[in-house]
Design a protein around this motif. Structure first.
Motif, PDB file in Angstrom:
ATOM      1  N   ARG A 102       2.070 -11.551  -9.250  1.00  0.00           N
ATOM      2  CA  ARG A 102       1.429 -12.774  -8.786  1.00  0.00           C
ATOM      3  C   ARG A 102       1.457 -12.886  -7.227  1.00  0.00           C
ATOM      4  NH1 ARG A 102       1.704 -18.500 -10.823  1.00  0.00           N
ATOM      5  NH2 ARG A 102       3.586 -17.999 -11.527  1.00  0.00           N
ATOM      6  N   ARG A 103       2.887 -12.643  -6.752  1.00  0.00           N
ATOM      7  CA  ARG A 103       2.792 -12.629  -5.388  1.00  0.00           C
ATOM      8  C   ARG A 103       1.850 -11.488  -4.458  1.00  0.00           C
ATOM      9  NH1 ARG A 103       8.337 -13.377  -6.004  1.00  0.00           N
ATOM     10  NH2 ARG A 103       8.797 -11.269  -6.025  1.00  0.00           N
ATOM     11  N   ARG A 104       1.734 -10.273  -5.178  1.00  0.00           N
ATOM     12  CA  ARG A 104       0.956  -9.247  -4.783  1.00  0.00           C
ATOM     13  C   ARG A 104      -0.696  -9.667  -4.757  1.00  0.00           C
ATOM     14  NH1 ARG A 104       1.689  -3.723  -7.441  1.00  0.00           N
ATOM     15  NH2 ARG A 104       0.078  -3.322  -6.039  1.00  0.00           N
ATOM     16  N   CYS A 105      -0.772 -10.307  -5.800  1.00  0.00           N
ATOM     17  CA  CYS A 105      -2.326 -10.943  -5.713  1.00  0.00           C
ATOM     18  C   CYS A 105      -2.657 -11.905  -4.865  1.00  0.00           C
ATOM     19  CB  CYS A 105      -2.463 -11.644  -7.406  1.00  0.00           C
ATOM     20  SG  CYS A 105      -2.654 -10.691  -8.871  1.00  0.00           S
ATOM     21  N   THR A 106      -1.645 -12.756  -4.463  1.00  0.00           N
ATOM     22  CA  THR A 106      -1.963 -13.744  -3.505  1.00  0.00           C
ATOM     23  C   THR A 106      -2.184 -12.959  -2.116  1.00  0.00           C
ATOM     24  OG1 THR A 106      -0.230 -15.199  -4.556  1.00  0.00           O
ATOM     25  CG2 THR A 106      -0.790 -15.834  -2.335  1.00  0.00           C
ATOM     26  N   ARG A 107      -1.373 -11.945  -1.986  1.00  0.00           N
ATOM     27  CA  ARG A 107      -1.484 -11.421  -0.645  1.00  0.00           C
ATOM     28  C   ARG A 107      -2.723 -10.523  -0.691  1.00  0.00           C
ATOM     29  NH1 ARG A 107       2.933  -7.836  -0.777  1.00  0.00           N
ATOM     30  NH2 ARG A 107       1.672  -6.361  -1.193  1.00  0.00           N
ATOM     31  N   VAL A 108      -3.278  -9.727  -1.652  1.00  0.00           N
ATOM     32  CA  VAL A 108      -4.323  -9.053  -1.649  1.00  0.00           C
ATOM     33  C   VAL A 108      -5.700 -10.195  -1.566  1.00  0.00           C
ATOM     34  CG1 VAL A 108      -5.949  -7.799  -3.068  1.00  0.00           C
ATOM     35  CG2 VAL A 108      -3.573  -7.000  -2.890  1.00  0.00           C
ATOM     36  N   LYS A 109      -5.511 -11.345  -2.335  1.00  0.00           N
ATOM     37  CA  LYS A 109      -6.471 -12.500  -2.181  1.00  0.00           C
ATOM     38  C   LYS A 109      -6.790 -12.768  -0.761  1.00  0.00           C
ATOM     39  CE  LYS A 109      -7.953 -16.795  -3.842  1.00  0.00           C
ATOM     40  NZ  LYS A 109      -7.562 -18.063  -3.909  1.00  0.00           N
ATOM     41  N   ARG A 110      -5.614 -12.941   0.161  1.00  0.00           N
ATOM     42  CA  ARG A 110      -5.898 -13.550   1.414  1.00  0.00           C
ATOM     43  C   ARG A 110      -6.700 -12.399   2.181  1.00  0.00           C
ATOM     44  NH1 ARG A 110      -0.688 -13.630   3.085  1.00  0.00           N
ATOM     45  NH2 ARG A 110       0.038 -15.179   1.369  1.00  0.00           N
ATOM     46  N   ARG A 111      -6.258 -11.082   2.073  1.00  0.00           N
ATOM     47  CA  ARG A 111      -7.091  -9.989   2.529  1.00  0.00           C
ATOM     48  C   ARG A 111      -8.406  -9.720   2.130  1.00  0.00           C
ATOM     49  NH1 ARG A 111      -3.537  -4.621   2.774  1.00  0.00           N
ATOM     50  NH2 ARG A 111      -5.089  -4.232   4.179  1.00  0.00           N
ATOM     51  N   LEU A 154      -3.322  -5.945 -11.010  1.00  0.00           N
ATOM     52  CA  LEU A 154      -2.341  -5.225  -9.985  1.00  0.00           C
ATOM     53  C   LEU A 154      -1.158  -4.703 -10.465  1.00  0.00           C
ATOM     54  CD1 LEU A 154      -2.648  -7.321  -6.796  1.00  0.00           C
ATOM     55  CD2 LEU A 154      -4.102  -5.308  -7.869  1.00  0.00           C
ATOM     56  N   ARG A 155      -0.807  -5.030 -11.823  1.00  0.00           N
ATOM     57  CA  ARG A 155       0.454  -4.224 -12.361  1.00  0.00           C
ATOM     58  C   ARG A 155       0.303  -2.632 -12.236  1.00  0.00           C
ATOM     59  NH1 ARG A 155       4.785  -5.389 -15.732  1.00  0.00           N
ATOM     60  NH2 ARG A 155       4.093  -7.569 -16.040  1.00  0.00           N
ATOM     61  N   THR A 156      -0.911  -2.117 -12.484  1.00  0.00           N
ATOM     62  CA  THR A 156      -1.159  -0.524 -12.655  1.00  0.00           C
ATOM     63  C   THR A 156      -1.620  -0.168 -11.286  1.00  0.00           C
ATOM     64  OG1 THR A 156      -3.168  -1.195 -13.741  1.00  0.00           O
ATOM     65  CG2 THR A 156      -1.361  -0.540 -15.129  1.00  0.00           C
ATOM     66  N   VAL A 157      -1.598  -1.019 -10.337  1.00  0.00           N
ATOM     67  CA  VAL A 157      -2.248  -0.579  -8.822  1.00  0.00           C
ATOM     68  C   VAL A 157      -1.015  -0.276  -7.955  1.00  0.00           C
ATOM     69  CG1 VAL A 157      -3.633  -1.225  -6.847  1.00  0.00           C
ATOM     70  CG2 VAL A 157      -4.438  -1.715  -9.007  1.00  0.00           C
ATOM     71  N   ALA A 158      -0.674   0.756  -7.386  1.00  0.00           N
ATOM     72  CA  ALA A 158       0.247   1.249  -6.620  1.00  0.00           C
ATOM     73  C   ALA A 158       0.140   0.385  -5.218  1.00  0.00           C
ATOM     74  CB  ALA A 158       0.691   2.622  -6.493  1.00  0.00           C
ATOM     75  N   ARG A 159       1.164  -0.398  -4.639  1.00  0.00           N
ATOM     76  CA  ARG A 159       1.141  -0.804  -3.365  1.00  0.00           C
ATOM     77  C   ARG A 159       0.402   0.258  -2.258  1.00  0.00           C
ATOM     78  NH1 ARG A 159       4.680  -4.986  -2.456  1.00  0.00           N
ATOM     79  NH2 ARG A 159       5.636  -5.445  -4.256  1.00  0.00           N
ATOM     80  N   GLU A 160       0.699   1.566  -2.369  1.00  0.00           N
ATOM     81  CA  GLU A 160       0.004   2.203  -1.409  1.00  0.00           C
ATOM     82  C   GLU A 160      -1.408   2.273  -1.616  1.00  0.00           C
ATOM     83  OE1 GLU A 160       2.784   4.131  -3.661  1.00  0.00           O
ATOM     84  OE2 GLU A 160       3.669   2.389  -2.572  1.00  0.00           O
ATOM     85  N   GLU A 161      -1.991   1.835  -2.866  1.00  0.00           N
ATOM     86  CA  GLU A 161      -3.371   2.086  -2.834  1.00  0.00           C
ATOM     87  C   GLU A 161      -4.215   0.524  -2.740  1.00  0.00           C
ATOM     88  OE1 GLU A 161      -3.335   4.819  -7.122  1.00  0.00           O
ATOM     89  OE2 GLU A 161      -3.167   2.587  -7.403  1.00  0.00           O
ATOM     90  N   GLU A 162      -3.315  -0.260  -2.271  1.00  0.00           N
ATOM     91  CA  GLU A 162      -3.955  -1.348  -1.903  1.00  0.00           C
ATOM     92  C   GLU A 162      -4.939  -1.618  -0.973  1.00  0.00           C
ATOM     93  OE1 GLU A 162      -1.007  -4.777  -1.270  1.00  0.00           O
ATOM     94  OE2 GLU A 162      -0.228  -4.392  -3.307  1.00  0.00           O
ATOM     95  N   ASN A 163      -4.693  -0.609   0.300  1.00  0.00           N
ATOM     96  CA  ASN A 163      -5.811  -0.493   1.156  1.00  0.00           C
ATOM     97  C   ASN A 163      -7.156  -0.220   0.691  1.00  0.00           C
ATOM     98  OD1 ASN A 163      -4.286  -1.705   3.506  1.00  0.00           O
ATOM     99  ND2 ASN A 163      -3.255   0.135   4.063  1.00  0.00           N
ATOM    100  N   ASP A 164      -6.982   1.048   0.180  1.00  0.00           N
ATOM    101  CA  ASP A 164      -8.012   1.603  -0.530  1.00  0.00           C
ATOM    102  C   ASP A 164      -8.886   0.750  -1.489  1.00  0.00           C
ATOM    103  OD1 ASP A 164      -7.738   3.849   0.941  1.00  0.00           O
ATOM    104  OD2 ASP A 164      -6.734   5.029  -0.705  1.00  0.00           O
ATOM    105  N   LEU A 165      -8.234  -0.114  -2.270  1.00  0.00           N
ATOM    106  CA  LEU A 165      -8.689  -0.931  -3.044  1.00  0.00           C
ATOM    107  C   LEU A 165      -9.293  -2.150  -2.427  1.00  0.00           C
ATOM    108  CD1 LEU A 165      -8.763  -2.211  -6.221  1.00  0.00           C
ATOM    109  CD2 LEU A 165      -6.904  -3.707  -5.213  1.00  0.00           C
TER     110      LEU A 165
END
Ligand SMILES: *Cc1c(COP(=O)(O)O)cnc(C)c1O
Length: 474
Positions: free
Chosen positions: A366-375, A445-456
């Motif tokens: 959930r925290r990662r979702c929040t961060r990605v949503k903000r971006r 986001l469970r199956t998305v690696a942190r390193e893939e977030e920028n590309d996503l």
């Protein structure tokens, strides 16, 4: 008609297109034959379009046509097999390549691939060695088995083991375990291919020890247990435990083989997963031969592991078919590195991506979702973004009834349909695979690696805007 003719005449010549900057700048990176072919294809397609619908005249300026040809050429140049971002939430997605490898497994492959290795060379004696030796000791240590060998995949492991142990004889299987794993692998067909006669016992929901006992005959070679990896029989059920089957087998001089499918080395029940038998438990129960996949919950490369009692494993390893299924050195390197993580269970959970994703607590997702949503705020005018509860499946024919609680980003596009968004995301530079649910596109986001977030983020931005103008530049 005149219109059509003049339009056709306005299509730029192939030579002219090739000299446009959009194409000529590709000359250094793209073979000329691909540039030429792309220009010719686009010209032919424009002709067809004009002939079919002259009213809808496309942009025929040399620059525009060259841009189309350049896009075509770039597509031809891109590798066919390439990475995608798995935002489906399904951890072991067979169509998406199952388990991502750990960093150590990747570097082990690279090291072994770039030069020569001691693949079949014993560095102590200076004599010929065995490729299987590199993982045998580790496998035995991790499972308690006496001996181990490896082949291409678990389907191969099952076929080879059955052939080596029971060809021309009978294998006795419960009717509740006649599994099909994705079309091509069906237990009855594998048996037939291995020259083994299938003797079904019991019923779909209940098989008792006496069913096995009564089926044993002159030509019986083994009892086969198959893990019901991708389905569960629930309700009024009964099956025979491994230790009971083993004692019956010993009494009658038969062997017991078990296809465990996923092959868990750790008890993952602390992470909300059902208590499944581990490989060590199967070995401890006295099963003669246990087989499992390398790229399911083990989290390694595609491989089939065969282990158990020395005599049986030796017989399998010496069978002529073993050579046709032999594991290659890159797989072996990755498998060894993956297995090494398991020497320390905490390290395994930290380093092996499948286990890490499996154990990720919902709050973290959930925290990662929040961060990605903000971006994603720059795309607000193109899509509404929400965080929704979304469970994950394990997939890959493992733990079929288990759902892992988690969260996903739900995108509701404002200017295009969810299907168009999905299509654009598949065709981007980093293809993103997600799930459509009621006009929303879900990114788990469970199956998305942190390193893939920028590309996503980049991919979602350009898919929503239709170009690279928004969505957080790299
Ligand atoms: C997945 C599975 C197989 C096939 O394994 P591969 O490694 O994909 O060849 C065979 N048996 C069972 C029970 C499985 O779950």
């Amino acid at each position: 008609m005149d219109d059509q003719k003049s339009l056709l005449r306005r299509i730029p010549a192939v030579d002219r297109i090739l000299n446009e900057p959009a194409l000529s700048r590709l000359a250094a990176s793209c073979p000329r034959v691909l540039l030429l072919e792309s220009a010719q294809e686009i010209v032919a397609e424009l002709r067809r379009e004009i002939l079919a619908a002259p009213a809808k005249a496309p942009d025929l300026s040399p620059a525009a046509v060259a841009t189309m040809a350049a896009r075509r050429a770039e597509r031809k140049l891109a590798p066919s097999l390439r990475p995608v971002i798995n935002a489906t939430g399904t951890l072991l997605h067979t169509n998406l390549g199952r388990a991502p490898l750990s960093e150590s497994a990747l570097s082990a492959m690279r090291e072994v691939a770039r030069g020569y290795s001691n693949l079949e060379f014993d560095l102590d004696s200076g004599e010929r060695g065995h490729r299987y030796a590199h993982v045998e000791e580790l496998l035995c240590r991790l499972t308690g088995a006496e001996a181990a060998t490896t082949v291409n995949n678990n389907a191969g492991a099952v076929l080879l083991s059955l052939t080596a142990l029971a060809k021309g004889k009978e294998a006795i299987v419960s009717r509740g375990e006649l599994v099909e794993i994705g079309g091509a692998f069906r237990v009855p067909d594998v048996m037939a291919a291995g020259g083994v006669t299938l003797r079904e016992v019991g019923t779909t929901n209940k098989t008792h020890l006496k069913d096995y006992r009564e089926a044993v005959g002159e030509t019986s070679a083994l009892f086969l247990k198959v893990h019901t990896s991708n389905y569960r029989i629930i309700g009024f059920t009964a099956s025979v435990s491994a230790p009971d089957l083993v004692s019956l087998a010993r009494e009658r001089g038969l062997m017991v083989m078990e296809d465990l499918g996923s092959g868990m080395l750790l008890d993952l029940s602390p992470y909300g997963l059902p208590r499944e038998p581990t490989v060590r438990e199967a070995v401890a129960a006295g099963i003669d031969v246990v087989t499992f996949s390398g790229d399911k919950l083990l989290g390694g490369p595609q491989a089939g592991v065969i282990l158990g009692r020395r005599e049986a494993v030796e017989k399998i390893r010496r069978h002529p078919m073993a050579r046709a299924m032999r594991i290659d050195k890159l797989t072996l390197a990755a498998l060894e590195a993956t297995l090494r993580h398991y020497l320390d269970p905490q390290e395994a959970l930290r380093e092996i991506p499948v286990l890490r994703m499996l154990a990720a607590p919902p709050d973290e997702i959930r925290r990662r979702c929040t961060r990605v949503k903000r971006r994603l705020s720059p795309v607000a005018e193109h899509a509404a973004v929400e965080i929704v509860a979304e469970p994950s499946q394990v997939g890959g024919g493992a733990l079929p009834t288990t759902e892992l609680a988690g969260f996903a980003l739900a995108l509701s596009p404002k200017k295009i349909s969810a299907h168009t968004l999905a299509e654009r995301l598949r065709h981007g530079r980093s293809p993103v695979i997600g799930r459509i649910q009621e006009e929303r596109f879900l990114l788990n986001l469970r199956t998305v690696a942190r390193e893939e977030e920028n590309d996503l983020l980049q991919a979602v931005g350009s898919a929503l805007c239709g170009d690279d103008s928004c969505g957080g530049n790299r």
